[in-house]
Scaffold this active site. Structure first.
Site, PDB file in Angstrom:
ATOM      1  N   HIS A 191      -8.712   0.127   0.214  1.00 40.80           N
ATOM      2  CA  HIS A 191      -9.319   1.413  -0.116  1.00 40.80           C
ATOM      3  C   HIS A 191      -9.078   1.774  -1.584  1.00 40.80           C
ATOM      4  CE1 HIS A 191     -11.326   5.072   1.128  1.00 40.80           C
ATOM      5  NE2 HIS A 191     -10.586   5.675   0.214  1.00 40.80           N
TER       6      HIS A 191
ATOM      7  N   SER B 195     -15.536   7.182  -0.638  1.00 45.24           N
ATOM      8  CA  SER B 195     -14.460   7.812   0.123  1.00 45.24           C
ATOM      9  C   SER B 195     -14.854   9.223   0.575  1.00 45.24           C
ATOM     10  CB  SER B 195     -13.177   7.794  -0.711  1.00 45.24           C
ATOM     11  OG  SER B 195     -12.075   8.096   0.061  1.00 45.24           O
TER      12      SER B 195
ATOM     13  N   ASP C  14      -8.358  -1.447   4.857  1.00 42.78           N
ATOM     14  CA  ASP C  14      -8.609  -0.026   4.615  1.00 42.78           C
ATOM     15  C   ASP C  14      -8.593   0.672   5.970  1.00 42.78           C
ATOM     16  OD1 ASP C  14      -9.609   2.480   3.998  1.00 42.78           O
ATOM     17  OD2 ASP C  14     -11.521   1.781   3.208  1.00 42.78           O
TER      18      ASP C  14
END
Ligand SMILES: *[C@@H]1O[C@H](CO)[C@@H](O)[C@H](O)[C@H]1NC(C)=O
Length: 427
Positions: free
Chosen positions: A397, A210, A367
């Site tokens: 995610h 991320s 996501d």
């Protein structure tokens, strides 16, 4: 008397009924049908949503910044002190003034050197710092899920994993986090430091998830472009990376705007806080006002994130680009990070991408950031870099962080396996 207790009982049942309905209503979130173990995901999401809402409430009341509330929860639920386990020695130390946690495989390799990996954790450049653990400061690098992940990587890859505690928003904004990440990288890549940890200079990689994958890619570019650097990264491995803030309406942003746990407005807010922008910019950002057609500053960047060109038709589906005719240059002027490849690695020039090491990109179908990863992969391929895609049709995610106790999410476990397997073959 009897009548009274009867009424009380009745009242109790009515209240219990409404509380149950309210709780179920709060927890229930419509999920894409492809997501497996939906009730587990809903429970995790409800917990996180609750803490995020509390954060906003505390923020609105002017008591504290909302990420401090998130961090308070993280510190109390998630943070572990360093501890060694079978096959892995764990210690906290300092690299170039930064706290890092080092996970070293203790397996005897008969004089052979180990692999090395620099890990940047996720959390929107903001989550997970400033706690106290038995009087010592511990941080996000001690978060249970990252601890488990790094420990496993050290063990299964016979590697030395360095998890970096870069500084976080709102205390520090871009380029602070980036600066910390690059300092840690230069420190680790010194021959004498690698030698101290018995790491093979030819087998050092950079990785993260991320926002951490954002830092990882930015650092990989910087190191690759430095002609003075004697040691380069052999690979970069990016787990659902966040790579650009000029288009909040890619097909994946449109398709997954309401999918847990990274809702579209939350990602915009993380970006604003990373770049030091006012939260009131969220709406214009989500409307792509900063990337409107009349914003001439973006001419040289548009092609780098033109998804009608970079994404295959199966991914674009029927989604339409959102490009307002007239917008505002104010945000671009106030937040230069929006067009800085150190903050948005997707905007790197082709000459830079050409130098990037072989790349692994994990993406999840559900996501908002899926297309950040896919577009970056496409651009790397165009620059001649070998790219391995690991796409998870049932992923969302953050799912990798739920591969461990107590969630043991099946899709997360599969992501961890694939990721470690790729590193095993390529690092
Ligand atoms: C994106 O690429 C397509 C196909 O190459 C092109 O027709 C379109 O004009 C481009 N869009 C922008 C905004 O540059």
């Amino acid at each position: 008397m009897l009548q009274g207790s009867h009424t009380e009982m009745h009242l109790f049942l009515v209240i219990a009924f409404f509380l149950t309905v309210a709780t179920a209503y709060y927890i229930y979130t419509p999920l894409p049908s492809a997501i497996s173990e939906p009730w587990k995901v809903m429970l995790l999401d409800a917990g996180i949503r609750f803490v995020v809402k509390m954060g906003y409430l505390v923020d609105d009341l002017g008591l504290s910044h909302h990420t401090r509330v998130l961090n308070f929860a993280v510190d109390h639920l998630e943070v572990l002190a360093p501890h060694s386990s079978e096959g892995v020695s764990v210690s906290d130390t300092v690299f170039a003034g930064l706290q890092v946690r080092v996970f070293e495989s203790t397996r005897e390799l008969r004089g052979q050197l180990k692999r090395g990996l620099l890990y940047f954790h996720g959390g929107g450049w903001a989550i997970g710092s400033g706690s106290k653990w038995k009087g010592e400061t511990t941080t996000n690098i001690g978060m249970r899920s990252y601890d488990q992940l790094c420990r496993r990587m050290a063990q299964e890859l016979d590697a030395v994993i360095v998890s970096v505690d870069y500084r976080l928003a709102p205390d520090v904004v871009f380029p602070g986090q980036y600066h910390d990440a690059i300092q840690a990288a230069w420190h680790f890549l010194q021959p004498e430091v690698l030698a101290r940890y018995s790491v093979d200079p030819g087998r050092v990689g950079v990785t993260g998830d991320s926002a951490g994958a954002n830092l990882g890619a930015a650092v990989a570019h910087e190191v690759a472009m430095d002609s003075q650097a004697p040691i380069k990264f052999r690979v970069q491995a990016l787990i659902y990376p966040v790579l650009q803030a000029l288009d909040f309406n890619t097909p994946s942003y449109q398709q997954n705007q309401a999918v847990p746990i990274l809702y579209r407005p939350l990602m915009a807010r993380f970006w604003l806080e990373y770049l030091g922008g006012d939260p009131s910019y969220i709406q214009p950002l989500l409307a792509n006002d900063h990337a409107a057609l009349d914003v001439s500053q973006l001419t040289s960047h548009r092609d780098k994130l033109n998804w009608t060109r970079l994404l295959p038709a199966t991914v674009r589906k029927n989604y339409e680009p959102v490009v307002p005719l007239r917008g505002s240059v104010q945000m671009l002027e106030e937040l230069p990070g929006l067009t800085d490849p150190r903050a948005a690695p997707l905007l790197a020039e082709q000459e830079v991408l050409t130098q990037a090491p072989p790349t692994y990109i994990l993406t999840c179908e559900h996501d908002v950031l899926r297309d950040d990863g896919l577009m970056y992969g496409r651009r790397l391929e165009e620059a001649g870099v070998a790219v391995s895609y690991d796409h998870h049709e049932d992923g969302f995610h953050g799912c990798l962080s739920f591969a461990f106790w107590p969630a043991y999410l099946e899709v997360g476990i599969r992501c961890v396996q694939n990721y470690i397997c790729w590193l095993g073959e390529n690092l």
